[in-house]
Design a protein around this motif. Structure first.
Motif, PDB file in Angstrom:
ATOM      1  N   ILE A  89      16.992 -54.439 -73.254  1.00  0.00           N
ATOM      2  CA  ILE A  89      16.897 -55.102 -71.953  1.00  0.00           C
ATOM      3  C   ILE A  89      17.682 -56.410 -71.960  1.00  0.00           C
ATOM      4  O   ILE A  89      18.385 -56.735 -70.993  1.00  0.00           O
ATOM      5  CB  ILE A  89      15.417 -55.352 -71.587  1.00  0.00           C
ATOM      6  CG1 ILE A  89      14.664 -54.018 -71.503  1.00  0.00           C
ATOM      7  CG2 ILE A  89      15.308 -56.122 -70.282  1.00  0.00           C
ATOM      8  CD1 ILE A  89      13.175 -54.175 -71.315  1.00  0.00           C
ATOM      9  N   PHE A 122      12.184 -57.731 -65.380  1.00  0.00           N
ATOM     10  CA  PHE A 122      12.166 -58.966 -66.159  1.00  0.00           C
ATOM     11  C   PHE A 122      12.623 -60.148 -65.292  1.00  0.00           C
ATOM     12  O   PHE A 122      12.020 -61.234 -65.328  1.00  0.00           O
ATOM     13  CB  PHE A 122      13.078 -58.827 -67.377  1.00  0.00           C
ATOM     14  CG  PHE A 122      13.104 -60.039 -68.261  1.00  0.00           C
ATOM     15  CD1 PHE A 122      12.100 -60.258 -69.190  1.00  0.00           C
ATOM     16  CD2 PHE A 122      14.130 -60.966 -68.153  1.00  0.00           C
ATOM     17  CE1 PHE A 122      12.126 -61.383 -70.009  1.00  0.00           C
ATOM     18  CE2 PHE A 122      14.164 -62.088 -68.961  1.00  0.00           C
ATOM     19  CZ  PHE A 122      13.157 -62.293 -69.890  1.00  0.00           C
ATOM     20  N   PHE A 175       6.403 -59.279 -77.032  1.00  0.00           N
ATOM     21  CA  PHE A 175       7.702 -58.609 -77.066  1.00  0.00           C
ATOM     22  C   PHE A 175       8.042 -58.097 -78.464  1.00  0.00           C
ATOM     23  O   PHE A 175       8.702 -57.064 -78.609  1.00  0.00           O
ATOM     24  CB  PHE A 175       8.797 -59.564 -76.576  1.00  0.00           C
ATOM     25  CG  PHE A 175       8.788 -59.775 -75.090  1.00  0.00           C
ATOM     26  CD1 PHE A 175       9.168 -58.753 -74.243  1.00  0.00           C
ATOM     27  CD2 PHE A 175       8.383 -60.976 -74.548  1.00  0.00           C
ATOM     28  CE1 PHE A 175       9.154 -58.925 -72.864  1.00  0.00           C
ATOM     29  CE2 PHE A 175       8.376 -61.165 -73.174  1.00  0.00           C
ATOM     30  CZ  PHE A 175       8.755 -60.143 -72.331  1.00  0.00           C
ATOM     31  N   PRO A 218      12.888 -54.192 -75.877  1.00  0.00           N
ATOM     32  CA  PRO A 218      13.245 -55.507 -75.326  1.00  0.00           C
ATOM     33  C   PRO A 218      14.661 -55.941 -75.681  1.00  0.00           C
ATOM     34  O   PRO A 218      15.336 -56.583 -74.868  1.00  0.00           O
ATOM     35  CB  PRO A 218      12.201 -56.442 -75.939  1.00  0.00           C
ATOM     36  CG  PRO A 218      11.018 -55.574 -76.197  1.00  0.00           C
ATOM     37  CD  PRO A 218      11.591 -54.243 -76.585  1.00  0.00           C
TER      38      PRO A 218
END
Length: 259
Positions: free
Chosen positions: A45, A227, A22, A42
């Motif tokens: 997100i 995710f 990540f 990321p």
């Protein structure tokens, strides 16, 4: 070296590998100025997950419950079919080709049929999750039963054991490693079936959220849904692995210090 310490080191390495993945993703998006419509960072997100979790949580529970229902139905059906196919040559010759043919059908083509039969909603998602989970269970259970040594069966018959006794006392216990191997495959496939049906014939679930988000070009929300699915899949996979280690530890070799 203590086996528990070796396991701890492997888990720690896995954790750092995941964090590194990540981190590289985040840095690459920033360095290359990747558009959020192409690949969100990321960090974005995570922000979406935190901000929209009150909305996402009911859909997450819906997808999880639907997947578990389909998974358990698929495991039961697969176990029964696997026992039948693995213990009978006639059943193998008749049922196995049909099962292979049905498994070869893309499940996206099956969803509309379930919708016609049962309407849109949860039932088609459960059935899609079930049918996509059956095949790996059937194959592994049948393989486990077929791998029982004929000599052992002959000895048990000489001692007065019936075919049913051999199946329950020898065949099924020896099939447990194959069964748990199939469970870890089936649980990931079950999520595929659920999300597939939710995108086509449901107004609830993570699949539906992702479909609406993609239509609104909310790529960060789409990745947030991915995710969530990944976390759910890994959690259920870990539970299957834990049960496997508890119930089939006798089949696993002891690890050496250098492994």
């Amino acid at each position: 070296m203590n086996p528990s310490l070796s396991r701890y080191r492997r888990n720690l390495l896995s954790f750092f590998a995941l964090v590194g993945f990540f981190l590289i993703w985040e840095l690459a998006c920033r360095a290359l100025h990747v558009s959020d419509l192409v690949l969100p960072k990321p960090s974005q997100i995570v922000v979406v997950l935190v901000e929209k979790m009150p909305i996402l949580w009911p859909h997450t529970l819906q997808t999880l419950m639907t997947t578990l229902a389909g998974f358990f139905l698929g495991v039961i059906a697969g176990l029964l079919l696997g026992m039948l196919i693995g213990s009978s040559k006639l059943a193998y010759d008749i049922a196995y080709p049909l099962l292979v043919g049905f498994s070869s059908i893309p499940k996206v083509a099956v969803v509309p049929i379930f919708v016609v039969w049962f309407g849109s909603g949860t039932v088609p998602a459960i059935l899609t999750s079930m049918v996509i989970s059956i095949f790996p269970v059937v194959v592994n259970v049948a393989t486990g039963l077929a791998s029982t040594e004929p000599e052992l069966e002959d000895v048990l018959r000489v001692l007065g054991a019936r075919k049913r006794d051999i199946l329950w006392n020898v065949g099924l216990p020896r099939t447990l490693p194959y069964l748990f191997a199939s469970l870890k495959i089936a649980i990931t496939l079950a999520f595929v079936g659920t999300v597939l049906s939710e995108t086509v014939a449901s107004n609830k679930g993570i699949g539906n959220v992702m479909m609406i988000a993609s239509g609104n070009f909310d790529v960060a929300l789409v990745f947030a849904g991915l995710f969530i699915l990944a976390v759910l899949g890994m959690a259920l996979y870990a539970i299957s692995s834990l049960l496997e280690s508890r119930m089939t530890g006798w089949t696993q070799r002891k690890t050496h210090a250098d492994m």
